[in-house]
Design an enzyme around this catalytic site. Structure first.
Site, PDB file in Angstrom:
ATOM      1  N   LYS A  50      38.384  36.498  -4.524  1.00  0.00           N
ATOM      2  CA  LYS A  50      38.355  36.841  -3.588  1.00  0.00           C
ATOM      3  C   LYS A  50      38.127  36.736  -2.371  1.00  0.00           C
ATOM      4  O   LYS A  50      37.763  36.790  -1.384  1.00  0.00           O
ATOM      5  CB  LYS A  50      40.240  36.647  -3.514  1.00  0.00           C
ATOM      6  CG  LYS A  50      41.446  36.612  -3.944  1.00  0.00           C
ATOM      7  CD  LYS A  50      42.452  37.409  -4.561  1.00  0.00           C
ATOM      8  CE  LYS A  50      43.695  36.153  -5.496  1.00  0.00           C
ATOM      9  NZ  LYS A  50      44.380  36.460  -5.205  1.00  0.00           N
ATOM     10  N   GLN A  94      47.282  42.549  -5.542  1.00  0.00           N
ATOM     11  CA  GLN A  94      47.272  42.034  -7.066  1.00  0.00           C
ATOM     12  C   GLN A  94      48.184  42.581  -8.099  1.00  0.00           C
ATOM     13  O   GLN A  94      48.710  43.191  -8.118  1.00  0.00           O
ATOM     14  CB  GLN A  94      45.936  42.504  -7.033  1.00  0.00           C
ATOM     15  CG  GLN A  94      45.395  41.318  -8.441  1.00  0.00           C
ATOM     16  CD  GLN A  94      45.315  39.533  -7.529  1.00  0.00           C
ATOM     17  OE1 GLN A  94      44.732  39.730  -6.906  1.00  0.00           O
ATOM     18  NE2 GLN A  94      45.351  38.830  -9.077  1.00  0.00           N
ATOM     19  N   ASP A 117      50.701  35.820   0.439  1.00  0.00           N
ATOM     20  CA  ASP A 117      50.826  35.326  -0.680  1.00  0.00           C
ATOM     21  C   ASP A 117      52.047  34.548  -0.543  1.00  0.00           C
ATOM     22  O   ASP A 117      52.004  33.974  -1.487  1.00  0.00           O
ATOM     23  CB  ASP A 117      51.102  36.554  -1.756  1.00  0.00           C
ATOM     24  CG  ASP A 117      49.722  36.601  -2.436  1.00  0.00           C
ATOM     25  OD1 ASP A 117      49.173  36.284  -2.680  1.00  0.00           O
ATOM     26  OD2 ASP A 117      49.717  37.688  -3.482  1.00  0.00           O
TER      27      ASP A 117
END
Ligand code: NAP
Length: 298
Positions: A50, A94, A117
């Protein structure tokens, strides 16, 4: 009919190039902070990918690494500080998290405007209401793949296998918003093979290697494989038995190289969208390009 293999890697590369052009035209540097708690090797790889992809698009990607023993309160404090930091546009924690930390507390703590997200209840709620704001990256990536492949969703029968908050549920909402008739199936659904054979668009997101067999696929269906499963011999496999399903499908995604690369591309799209929404054009926070105010160089 020659089945079409949907190349998510190539499409994601194109999206990232386009994104880099749009980022270069800004007079500020969008800033994404990824928090990694613990030392799960797969998570470390995802986070590194990422950060690299962000840097390649001109987005400042900073990684905050926290020890496996970090408490929930400490993590929530870090998130609170990032929420308050006006130079931070996007925050991602994460998953999975160590067992002592409740993921729902973490997703609820992130400022919905920085929630790239798309897991915050506000963003999930807006999506469920058909008013999407920041949409989870993997389902958004699936929708882009379908659009790119020219799949007409209006009135189409779609079956989504898996009802997680990360993939299945938001994807069902997106397909519904695109006027597909959607069945959301899960581990308690009866007769999955028959259910799947109804699908003109079949999406597998269950985390069971090659569960979807050739006989489950309707002739001419579009098959999207979200699964990423590590086999005993180290190879990656999707949730779809690719070789069996390929001859029956009109179009199908491979694993790797299908949905996976799209997820990161859509994360970067979300980062740009969050930055744009937060920063009034044309002025905004000015950072020297290529650096972040804390942490690693992007
Ligand atoms: P998850 O949270 O474990 O959810 C799995 C879902 O599949 C659940 O709804 C579960 O049903 C259902 N399920 C499990 N076994 C089943 C079975 N035998 N029959 C029918 N349904 C079954 O998984 P996830 O996070 O959504 O991830 C799914 C897969 O996608 C994993 O392989 C993951 O690695 C992959 N993934 C890929 C990406 C990407 O970027 N490509 C991103 C995220 C996830 P219940 O709800 O009834 O338990």
């Amino acid at each position: 009919m020659t089945p079409r293999i949907l190349d998510g890697k190539a499409l994601a590369a194109r999206l990232r190039r386009d994104l880099a052009t749009r980022v270069a035209a800004l007079d500020y540097l969008p800033r994404l902070v990824v928090i990694l708690v613990g030392d799960d090797p797969a998570s470390a790889v995802y986070v590194r990918n990422k950060a690299r992809a962000a840097a390649a698009c001109g987005i400042a990607g900073e990684t905050v690494r926290l020890a496996a023993g970090t408490s929930e309160a400490e993590l929530l404090d870090r998130i609170g500080a990032l929420n308050r930091d006006p130079a931070v546009d996007a925050i991602l924690v994460q998953l999975p998290l160590p067992r002592a930390i409740r993921p729902e507390r973490v997703t609820e703590a992130i400022d919905p405007a920085k929630d790239v997200d798309g897991f915050h209840p506000l963003n999930a709620g807006l999506l469920a209401l058909g008013r999407p704001a920041l949409v989870p990256c993997t389902p958004a990536g699936v929708m882009r793949l379908l659009a790119e492949a020219g799949v007409a969703l209006g009135g189409a029968r779609a079956v989504v296998l898996g009802r997680s908050m990360i993939v299945g549920r938001p994807l069902a909402a997106l397909l519904t918003a695109a006027d597909a008739t959607v069945t959301l199936a899960h581990s308690r659904s009866r007769d999955l093979p028959a259910l799947c054979r109804e699908a003109e668009v079949l999406v597998a997101a269950v985390g069971r290697a090659e569960m979807v067999r050739g006989g489950w696929v309707r002739e001419g269906a579009v098959v999207i494989d979200v699964g990423i499963n590590r086999l005993a011999d180290g190879r990656l496999a999707g949730d779809v038995a690719f070789a069996e399903c390929l001859p029956r499908a009109r179009a199908i995604t491979p694993v790797p190289g299908g949905v996976g690369p799209m997820t990161i591309a859509l994360l970067l799209e979300n980062t740009l969208a969050a930055a744009r929404a937060r920063r009034p054009a044309p002025e905004g926070c000015h950072h020297p390009r290529g650096t972040t105010t804390t942490g690693e160089r992007a």
